[in-house]
Design an enzyme around this catalytic site. Sequence first.
Site, mmCIF file in Angstrom:
data_model
loop_
_atom_site.group_PDB
_atom_site.id
_atom_site.type_symbol
_atom_site.label_atom_id
_atom_site.label_comp_id
_atom_site.label_asym_id
_atom_site.label_seq_id
_atom_site.Cartn_x
_atom_site.Cartn_y
_atom_site.Cartn_z
ATOM 1 N N ARG A 164 1.100 -3.855 -9.026
ATOM 2 C CA ARG A 164 -0.055 -4.490 -9.644
ATOM 3 C C ARG A 164 -0.291 -3.800 -10.983
ATOM 4 N NH1 ARG A 164 -1.384 -3.313 -4.237
ATOM 5 N NH2 ARG A 164 -1.790 -5.155 -2.925
ATOM 6 N N LYS A 187 -4.382 -0.537 -3.211
ATOM 7 C CA LYS A 187 -5.731 -0.902 -2.803
ATOM 8 C C LYS A 187 -6.192 -0.039 -1.638
ATOM 9 C CE LYS A 187 -5.801 -5.734 -4.299
ATOM 10 N NZ LYS A 187 -5.991 -7.145 -3.881
ATOM 11 N N HIS A 281 1.373 -4.670 0.820
ATOM 12 C CA HIS A 281 0.535 -5.619 1.556
ATOM 13 C C HIS A 281 0.189 -5.048 2.926
ATOM 14 C CE1 HIS A 281 1.999 -9.385 -0.857
ATOM 15 N NE2 HIS A 281 1.040 -8.728 -1.463
#
Length: 309
Positions: A164, A187, A281
């Site tokens: 990202r 994240k 993910h």
Amino acid sequence: MAFETTHSKEVGKWRTMWLDELGSLRRLSEQTLIAYDHDLEQLFQFLVGHFGEPVQTKHLRDMTPTDWRAFLAHKRSNGAKNRSIARSLSALKSFYKFLAKEGWATPDSLNAIRAPKKDQSLPKALTAIDAKRLIEDGDILDEEPWIAARDIAVMALCYGGGLRIAEALSLTPSDIEGKDGLRITGKGGKVRMVPMIKAIHDAIEDYCSKCPYSPGPKDALFRGARGGPLRARLVQLKMQKLRAAFGLPASATPHALRHSFATHLLGAGGDLRAIQELLGHASLSTTQIYTKVDSAYLMEAYLKAHPRS
């Protein structure tokens, strides 16, 4: 920022405390915090008209399912799509959980509202030729050599490592594990290791050799023109200029390079679970959308090339 026009000082205090907790304890990104705060402000703006006065604690406490449906209908009438509404509900439920913990309101009425199904929009990946062109010829603009090398290195990380943009810009010198790996903080503060292919290593080395600044081991590796940490907006603006120069569609963004990474790996026979790990993910279902992207690319190629299509 001042919010007195939409709510009382007491509600403003809860708002600030909630955002501080999300940032410090849950370690949400700055972009996520801005989005959540925007969702909450939209609710307050609606309630000012709904109740005819700035939002008080009693208004938040006395919300009914009917009030919530009116708010969501208002958002939809202003053009909000399912994905935006679902995110808004997630933010507001988080805020109400905080209020419940503080003893000021319960999320019961909000929990009675079901989030709409998210729109199934496929990520828009670049072709392998276009992705490589952005990186190999990304220095065509009239700018300082070290800035061109910096932006190429960032794009190489997004395409060659599936990062990202925020992950690439938060990279520090100490996150580089020799010539072979990168320690990426994604994240929620989740750390993963990403292999560093030669193209990435060479791009980073070229940038570091030209950069006039020397960041410390724990400082952001990529620096702005004045020496501060590089901002994502500057990379996005660079992509806009390169899109115009290369005649690429508006979907060619830094994040599209990450999509391209996953799509091209899958198309070359990459294992779905391995790609999940590389992308960071949490759920395999998030990665599975790339199987649809790959199928869509195959069908597009078929329709363009087959003589009977």
